[in-house]
Design a protein around this motif. Structure first.
Motif, short mmCIF file in Angstrom:
data_model
loop_
_atom_site.label_atom_id
_atom_site.label_comp_id
_atom_site.label_asym_id
_atom_site.label_seq_id
_atom_site.Cartn_x
_atom_site.Cartn_y
_atom_site.Cartn_z
N ASN A 17 0.79 -1.23 0.00
CA ASN A 17 0.00 0.00 0.00
C ASN A 17 0.82 1.27 0.00
O ASN A 17 0.41 2.29 -0.54
CB ASN A 17 -0.92 0.00 1.22
CG ASN A 17 -1.85 1.18 1.25
OD1 ASN A 17 -2.65 1.35 0.33
ND2 ASN A 17 -1.74 2.04 2.26
N LEU A 40 2.17 6.89 -1.63
CA LEU A 40 1.04 5.99 -1.88
C LEU A 40 1.35 5.12 -3.09
O LEU A 40 1.83 5.61 -4.11
CB LEU A 40 -0.23 6.79 -2.11
CG LEU A 40 -0.71 7.63 -0.92
CD1 LEU A 40 -1.86 8.53 -1.33
CD2 LEU A 40 -1.13 6.73 0.23
N PRO A 43 -3.48 2.83 -6.50
CA PRO A 43 -4.45 3.79 -7.01
C PRO A 43 -5.86 3.41 -6.58
O PRO A 43 -6.13 2.27 -6.22
CB PRO A 43 -4.29 3.65 -8.53
CG PRO A 43 -3.82 2.25 -8.72
CD PRO A 43 -2.98 1.92 -7.52
N THR A 44 -6.73 4.39 -6.60
CA THR A 44 -8.15 4.12 -6.43
C THR A 44 -8.72 3.89 -7.81
O THR A 44 -8.67 4.76 -8.67
CB THR A 44 -8.86 5.32 -5.77
OG1 THR A 44 -8.32 5.47 -4.47
CG2 THR A 44 -10.34 5.09 -5.70
N THR A 45 -9.23 2.68 -8.03
CA THR A 45 -9.65 2.31 -9.37
C THR A 45 -11.12 1.95 -9.40
O THR A 45 -11.60 1.20 -8.55
CB THR A 45 -8.84 1.10 -9.88
OG1 THR A 45 -7.46 1.45 -9.86
CG2 THR A 45 -9.26 0.72 -11.29
N TYR A 46 -11.80 2.50 -10.36
CA TYR A 46 -13.17 2.08 -10.62
C TYR A 46 -13.18 1.32 -11.93
O TYR A 46 -12.77 1.85 -12.97
CB TYR A 46 -14.13 3.27 -10.72
CG TYR A 46 -15.51 2.83 -11.14
CD1 TYR A 46 -16.33 2.12 -10.27
CD2 TYR A 46 -15.97 3.08 -12.43
CE1 TYR A 46 -17.58 1.69 -10.67
CE2 TYR A 46 -17.22 2.65 -12.83
CZ TYR A 46 -18.02 1.95 -11.93
OH TYR A 46 -19.24 1.52 -12.33
N LEU A 47 -13.59 0.06 -11.86
CA LEU A 47 -13.66 -0.74 -13.08
C LEU A 47 -15.05 -0.60 -13.67
O LEU A 47 -16.03 -1.05 -13.10
CB LEU A 47 -13.37 -2.21 -12.76
CG LEU A 47 -11.94 -2.49 -12.30
CD1 LEU A 47 -11.79 -3.93 -11.85
CD2 LEU A 47 -10.96 -2.18 -13.42
N ALA A 48 -15.11 0.02 -14.81
CA ALA A 48 -16.39 0.27 -15.44
C ALA A 48 -16.88 -0.98 -16.16
O ALA A 48 -16.12 -1.63 -16.87
CB ALA A 48 -16.25 1.42 -16.44
N ALA A 49 -18.14 -1.29 -15.96
CA ALA A 49 -18.72 -2.43 -16.67
C ALA A 49 -18.96 -2.04 -18.12
O ALA A 49 -19.27 -0.89 -18.43
CB ALA A 49 -20.03 -2.83 -16.02
N GLU A 50 -18.77 -3.00 -18.99
CA GLU A 50 -19.04 -2.72 -20.40
C GLU A 50 -20.53 -2.52 -20.63
O GLU A 50 -21.35 -3.23 -20.07
CB GLU A 50 -18.54 -3.89 -21.25
CG GLU A 50 -17.08 -3.77 -21.63
CD GLU A 50 -16.80 -2.53 -22.46
OE1 GLU A 50 -17.45 -2.36 -23.48
OE2 GLU A 50 -15.93 -1.75 -22.07
N MET B 1 -17.55 0.54 -23.33
CA MET B 1 -17.63 1.96 -22.98
C MET B 1 -16.48 2.71 -23.65
O MET B 1 -15.35 2.23 -23.67
CB MET B 1 -17.54 2.13 -21.46
CG MET B 1 -17.76 3.54 -20.98
SD MET B 1 -17.74 3.64 -19.18
CE MET B 1 -19.18 2.66 -18.79
N THR B 136 3.40 11.65 -0.94
CA THR B 136 3.91 11.69 -2.31
C THR B 136 2.99 10.88 -3.21
O THR B 136 2.57 9.77 -2.87
CB THR B 136 5.33 11.11 -2.35
OG1 THR B 136 6.18 11.96 -1.59
CG2 THR B 136 5.85 11.04 -3.79
N THR B 144 -0.81 3.34 -12.55
CA THR B 144 -0.47 3.74 -11.19
C THR B 144 -1.08 5.05 -10.74
O THR B 144 -0.90 5.46 -9.60
CB THR B 144 1.06 3.88 -11.03
OG1 THR B 144 1.52 4.91 -11.92
CG2 THR B 144 1.77 2.57 -11.34
N ALA B 145 -1.79 5.74 -11.61
CA ALA B 145 -2.34 7.05 -11.26
C ALA B 145 -3.21 6.96 -10.01
O ALA B 145 -3.78 5.90 -9.70
CB ALA B 145 -3.16 7.59 -12.42
N LEU B 146 -3.35 8.04 -9.30
CA LEU B 146 -4.09 8.02 -8.04
C LEU B 146 -5.56 7.67 -8.28
O LEU B 146 -6.14 6.90 -7.52
CB LEU B 146 -3.97 9.37 -7.34
CG LEU B 146 -4.46 9.37 -5.89
CD1 LEU B 146 -3.53 8.55 -5.01
CD2 LEU B 146 -4.62 10.78 -5.36
N ARG B 148 -8.29 6.21 -11.12
CA ARG B 148 -8.39 5.54 -12.42
C ARG B 148 -9.83 5.10 -12.65
O ARG B 148 -10.45 4.50 -11.79
CB ARG B 148 -7.49 4.30 -12.44
CG ARG B 148 -6.02 4.57 -12.24
CD ARG B 148 -5.24 3.28 -12.10
NE ARG B 148 -5.15 2.51 -13.33
CZ ARG B 148 -5.69 1.33 -13.50
NH1 ARG B 148 -6.37 0.76 -12.55
NH2 ARG B 148 -5.57 0.70 -14.65
N SER B 150 -11.47 2.59 -15.29
CA SER B 150 -10.84 1.62 -16.19
C SER B 150 -11.83 0.59 -16.71
O SER B 150 -12.73 0.17 -15.97
CB SER B 150 -9.71 0.90 -15.44
OG SER B 150 -9.16 -0.12 -16.23
#
Lengths: 55, 152
Positions: A17, A40, A43-50, B1, B136, B144-146, B148, B150
């Protein structure tokens, strides 16, 4: 103040982390300075559904 | 999308419902507030609150402004996949503060739009004594972006 009286302590935390480094200065048993530097990693990731296909 | 769509979500191009009135076409101001280990700040957080925010010498409630000199990027990786991403363009720094009660997370929020929440990032608990706390940022890349969005 005589800097030679200060006791320096340092540490590192490294995991999936974060990578964190910290430094402390102690004077006669009292913490007088503490800084920390956190990098850090996750990343904070949102996986978008197709969207459904249009047929 | 469409990948471009995800990028445009980050710049408020599309509106499927009621939207806030935007006073300017420039980027909003984002801030970063620190929270105590006792705070409940997570994906359900909708806006900045001072409840369980850190307090201490040199720290102003609400935190510090996030440096935002780089616009979001939308990158297509294939016909079916892509990523839109954004990272603050500088470290988030709290200079010469004393934060004696342990804290372990930062909330990034939009101070231009009623302090609405953006993201929460956790780390090992810290205290600061007459020192500096620096967060940082990761590299601003597709992986790796803060922040995303995706489809990969």
């Amino acid at each position: 103040m005589d800097d030679s009286l200060l006791e320096k302590k340092e540490g590192v935390v490294d995991n999936d982390n974060e990578n964190t480094t910290w430094v402390e200065y102690w004077l006669e048993g009292e913490l007088v300075h503490r800084s920390a530097h956190v990098t850090l990693k996750k990343p904070t990731t949102y996986l978008a559904a197709e969207a459904a296909s249009i047929t | 999308m469409c990948t471009s769509f995800m990028g445009e979500l980050m710049t408020a191009t599309h509106n499927f419902g009621a939207s806030p009135i935007r006073a300017a076409t420039t980027a909003d101001t984002f801030k970063a507030a620190l929270y105590l280990t006792s705070a409940t700040v997570n994906a359900s957080t909708t806006a900045y609150s001072s409840t369980n925010e850190v307090t201490g010498t040199g720290y102003t409630a609400g935190g510090v402004t996030v440096t935002n000199a780089t616009a979001p990027i939308a990158a297509n990786s294939s016909a079916t996949a892509g990523v839109a991403y954004w990272t603050p363009s500088a470290s988030i720094t709290y200079t010469t503060v004393t934060l004696s009660t342990a804290f372990d997370c930062v909330l990034i929020y939009n101070s231009t739009q009623s302090n609405k929440a953006v993201s929460v990032h956790t780390f090992g608990s810290q205290t600061i004594t007459a020192g500096t706390f620096t967060l940082t940022m990761p590299s601003n890349t597709t992986s790796t972006a803060l922040l995303r969005l995706s489809t990969t």
